[in-house]
Write a protein that holds these residues in place. Structure first.
Motif, short mmCIF file in Angstrom:
data_model
loop_
_atom_site.label_atom_id
_atom_site.label_comp_id
_atom_site.label_asym_id
_atom_site.label_seq_id
_atom_site.Cartn_x
_atom_site.Cartn_y
_atom_site.Cartn_z
N GLU A 99 51.58 42.16 52.57
CA GLU A 99 50.73 43.23 52.06
C GLU A 99 50.93 43.42 50.55
N ALA A 100 52.13 43.10 50.06
CA ALA A 100 52.41 43.24 48.63
C ALA A 100 51.60 42.27 47.78
N GLN A 101 50.99 41.25 48.41
CA GLN A 101 50.18 40.27 47.67
C GLN A 101 48.75 40.75 47.44
N LEU A 102 48.39 41.89 48.02
CA LEU A 102 47.00 42.35 47.91
C LEU A 102 46.59 42.63 46.47
N GLU A 103 47.47 43.22 45.67
CA GLU A 103 47.11 43.56 44.29
C GLU A 103 46.79 42.29 43.50
N ARG A 104 47.61 41.27 43.64
CA ARG A 104 47.34 40.02 42.94
C ARG A 104 46.02 39.41 43.42
N ALA A 105 45.79 39.45 44.73
CA ALA A 105 44.55 38.90 45.28
C ALA A 105 43.33 39.63 44.74
N ARG A 106 43.42 40.95 44.66
CA ARG A 106 42.29 41.73 44.15
C ARG A 106 42.04 41.44 42.68
N ARG A 107 43.11 41.24 41.92
CA ARG A 107 42.94 40.90 40.51
C ARG A 107 42.26 39.54 40.36
N ILE A 108 42.66 38.59 41.19
CA ILE A 108 42.02 37.27 41.15
C ILE A 108 40.53 37.40 41.46
N SER A 109 40.22 38.21 42.46
CA SER A 109 38.82 38.40 42.86
C SER A 109 38.00 38.98 41.71
N VAL A 110 38.54 39.98 41.03
CA VAL A 110 37.81 40.61 39.92
C VAL A 110 37.63 39.62 38.77
N LEU A 111 38.67 38.86 38.46
CA LEU A 111 38.59 37.89 37.37
C LEU A 111 37.58 36.79 37.68
N ARG A 112 37.48 36.39 38.95
CA ARG A 112 36.49 35.39 39.33
C ARG A 112 35.07 35.94 39.19
N GLN A 113 34.91 37.25 39.38
CA GLN A 113 33.59 37.86 39.18
C GLN A 113 33.17 37.78 37.71
N LEU A 114 34.14 37.65 36.82
CA LEU A 114 33.85 37.47 35.40
C LEU A 114 33.62 36.01 35.05
N ASP A 115 33.62 35.13 36.06
CA ASP A 115 33.48 33.68 35.86
C ASP A 115 34.63 33.09 35.06
N MET A 116 35.81 33.68 35.18
CA MET A 116 36.98 33.13 34.51
C MET A 116 37.46 31.90 35.28
N PRO A 117 37.73 30.79 34.58
CA PRO A 117 38.23 29.59 35.25
C PRO A 117 39.59 29.84 35.91
N LEU A 118 39.87 29.07 36.95
CA LEU A 118 41.12 29.26 37.68
C LEU A 118 42.34 29.03 36.78
#
Length: 274
Positions: free
Chosen positions: A43-62
């Motif tokens: 469950e502690a990984q949720l914050e990182r996952a949500r940040r990745i999701s938001v950054l991908r919405q900005l079309d930021m490369p992996l």
């Protein structure tokens, strides 16, 4: 522990995305069941996952996301702002390129660049911090913005003072189809050591021919007309070229009105012996 379905639902990520982030090293599951291969997340990984999701919405490369999420939140904020500044600069350049094409289509037969003089000047030897990168035309503007900010941030942290303006030296032809090496240069006062990809060198004293353009005129392909103007003047004057061409930017040129002088297109030359 959360199953991949529950974790994906709470993070707003699909199974496909989570598998991709696992393979790329961005977000590995906390556990993988050796018997059935099921992925389990903490469950502690949720914050990182949500940040990745938001950054991908900005079309930021992996690869950029990996850089942004490395280190502290303060480091992430700096990297995020740097990337976004590059994106905005690229968008402005694309907009100017579109306007250039519209102007050419609506006014066929015009040169696309108002007449202007070519001047010469002597440039003293200058201590600079530099980054060399390979880039194509599409990535060029963002690369310049990112590297310039990286250099100035490093100089500031090292106690040095960036002096007036910056420039980019083109060691090859940067085109939409081909990469070439460019060198982003920031002059400074103080004592600074090289660090990582940031080098320290002295730009030799030289004489150069140049013309001045606006930010709107700086967009590709209109900027190539300014290069033509300088190269034609150098050839007609009989002064041999003495180095690669460069674009010299006035301080905070991106904040100037788009129709005001902002950038010099320059070419080092040798004085013709009379």
């Amino acid at each position: 522990m959360l199953t991949i379905s529950e974790f994906g639902r709470r993070a707003g990520l699909s199974h496909k995305a989570l598998r991709l982030y696992d393979v790329s090293g961005l977000l590995a599951p906390a556990q993988v069941d050796p018997a059935n291969g099921y992925r389990l997340y903490d469950e502690a990984q949720l914050e990182r996952a949500r940040r990745i999701s938001v950054l991908r919405q900005l079309d930021m490369p992996l690869t950029t996301i990996a850089e942004v999420l490395t280190g502290t939140d303060e480091d992430a904020l700096i990297r995020l702002d740097r990337w976004w500044a590059a994106e905005e600069a690229t968008t402005a350049a694309r907009r100017a390129t579109l306007q250039y094409l519209r102007d050419r289509l609506s006014r066929s037969g015009t040169t696309g660049l108002a007449p202007r003089p070519v001047h010469t000047r002597d440039v003293p030897a200058t201590k600079t911090a530099t980054i060399r990168v390979d880039t194509d035309q599409q990535m060029l503007v963002g690369m310049i913005v990112t590297c310039t900010d990286e250099i100035t941030s490093y100089l500031r942290a090292a106690g040095a003072t960036a002096t007036v303006g910056s420039w980019v030296i083109f060691h090859g032809a940067v085109t939409p189809e081909a990469e070439a090496t460019v060198e982003i240069c920031v002059p400074f006062d103080g004592l600074v050591d090289p660090s990582g990809r940031i080098g320290i060198r002295v730009e030799p004293a030289h004489r150069e021919a140049y013309c001045t353009i606006t930010m709107d005129e700086c967009a590709y392909p209109r900027i190539m007309l300014a290069y033509d103007l300088v190269y034609d003047w150098v050839r007609s004057s009989g002064n041999p070229e003495a180095g690669p061409p460069r674009e010299i930017y006035r301080p905070d040129c991106h904040l100037l009105p788009r129709d005001e002088p902002a950038v010099d297109i320059a070419l080092p030359i040798l004085e013709r012996n009379l």
